[in-house]
Design an enzyme around this catalytic site. Structure first.
Site, PDB file in Angstrom:
ATOM      1  N   HIS A  89       0.826  -1.208   0.000  1.00 48.99           N
ATOM      2  CA  HIS A  89       0.000   0.000   0.000  1.00 48.99           C
ATOM      3  C   HIS A  89       0.862   1.261   0.000  1.00 48.99           C
ATOM      4  O   HIS A  89       0.460   2.280  -0.560  1.00 48.99           O
ATOM      5  CB  HIS A  89      -0.945  -0.003   1.198  1.00 48.99           C
ATOM      6  N   VAL A  95       0.784   4.098  -3.847  1.00 52.46           N
ATOM      7  CA  VAL A  95       0.455   5.519  -3.949  1.00 52.46           C
ATOM      8  C   VAL A  95       1.733   6.341  -3.929  1.00 52.46           C
ATOM      9  O   VAL A  95       2.431   6.402  -2.929  1.00 52.46           O
ATOM     10  CB  VAL A  95      -0.470   5.958  -2.788  1.00 52.46           C
ATOM     11  N   ASP A 132     -12.766 -13.059 -12.457  1.00 53.28           N
ATOM     12  CA  ASP A 132     -12.553 -13.845 -13.673  1.00 53.28           C
ATOM     13  C   ASP A 132     -13.894 -13.933 -14.408  1.00 53.28           C
ATOM     14  O   ASP A 132     -14.614 -14.932 -14.302  1.00 53.28           O
ATOM     15  CB  ASP A 132     -12.045 -15.237 -13.307  1.00 53.28           C
ATOM     16  N   ASP A 148     -10.353 -22.837 -12.462  1.00 59.90           N
ATOM     17  CA  ASP A 148      -9.722 -23.288 -13.695  1.00 59.90           C
ATOM     18  C   ASP A 148      -8.554 -22.371 -14.039  1.00 59.90           C
ATOM     19  O   ASP A 148      -8.118 -21.558 -13.219  1.00 59.90           O
ATOM     20  CB  ASP A 148     -10.746 -23.338 -14.834  1.00 59.90           C
TER      21      ASP A 148
END
Length: 285
Positions: free
Chosen positions: A71, A75, A204, A212
């Site tokens: 984090h 930024v 996904d 998968d």
């Protein structure tokens, strides 16, 4: 020189454990490894010892410390800004929505105190973050493990707020992450408006309920939500793995995932008389 994108690779499912977070520090020629060998020789040993002492008491701090470093770097770069407290004049990065769940600040403070006693005014807070993140997860995972465990993003969803900066303010100038496929950006912007903190997006699309290899196809097409997943293409080993999984006949993902999960499961495990067998998993005995 370490690849800075590899330093900030993290899994948003909090499988954030990489052993190759390398120490970076500013020098006259840019970034270098082992920068404090002359100015504070015991620096890395101090960081390692202090980090180990914290994690031995609270093992769950390991992924939190890597997330803290991620984090910070996400930024405006890796400069320790996520450690700053808000003032009456400025709201700190620490107080931003995505950072409110960060933890492990006490570890950084403890390491900094120890370093200041040994080498006053020498080791930067940004470098402490990088070293702590490295030492927090130096327990047996490889670049391949990272690429494999990232495949867990083939199932599930994410809040827009988790990736919104890539769409609307990637470098703080209202821009979009150039590593994203423009067509994918357009679709994400339809679903996620600026400051949207509630909408859920499939990690996904079209296959988010099925475990998968489709995720790796999306990585190759630059259609993944998280910067950490996009960065898989920036490392030779990780990229080669991604490409191999795109072809069903060449995929080893399912076997690899089991092995990498076992590798991860060995990290910070309590054995012997350490810890306890709880009577109820939600409470200590």
């Amino acid at each position: 020189m370490a690849n800075t994108k590899l330093i900030v690779l993290a899994l948003s499912l909090h499988l954030m454990l990489v052993p190759f977070v390398l120490h970076l520090a500013y020098a006259d020629q840019g970034l270098t490894l082992g920068f404090y060998k002359a100015s504070c020789p015991p620096a890395e040993d101090i960081v390692k010892a202090k980090t180990k002492s914290y994690i031995s008491r609270v093992p769950s701090l390991a992924p939190s410390l890597l997330r803290l470093h991620f984090h910070d770097c996400f930024v405006r770069g890796c400069e320790g800004s996520v450690l700053l407290n808000s003032t009456s004049k400025n709201t700190a990065e620490k107080s931003a929505g995505p950072n409110l769940s960060l933890r492990g600040f006490q570890v950084i403070d403890g390491v900094k105190t120890a370093l200041e006693k040994q080498c006053p005014g020498v080791v930067s807070c940004a470098d402490i973050l990088a070293l702590v993140a490295r030492d927090a997860v130096m327990e047996g995972l490889t670049v391949k493990d990272l690429a494999v465990l990232s495949g867990a993003h083939t199932i599930g969803v994410s809040h827009c707020a988790s990736f919104s900066p890539r769409l609307y303010n990637f470098t703080g100038k209202g821009d979009t992450d150039p590593s994203l496929d423009p067509n994918y950006v357009a679709k994400l912007k339809e679903a996620c408006k600026p400051k949207d903190a509630t909408t859920l997006v499939e990690m996904d699309p079209g296959s988010f309920r099925t475990f998968d290899t489709h995720f790796y196809t999306l990585v190759g097409k630059r259609r993944v939500l998280f910067n950490s997943d996009s960065a898989l293409l920036d490392d030779h080993t990780a990229s080669a793995y991604v490409r191999a999984q795109e072809l069903p006949e060449g995929s080893t993902f399912f076997d690899d995932f089991g092995e990498s999960m076992m590798n991860m499961g060995r990290i910070g495990v309590l054995t012997g008389s350490s810890g306890e067998i709880r009577k109820h998993c939600a409470f200590v005995n």
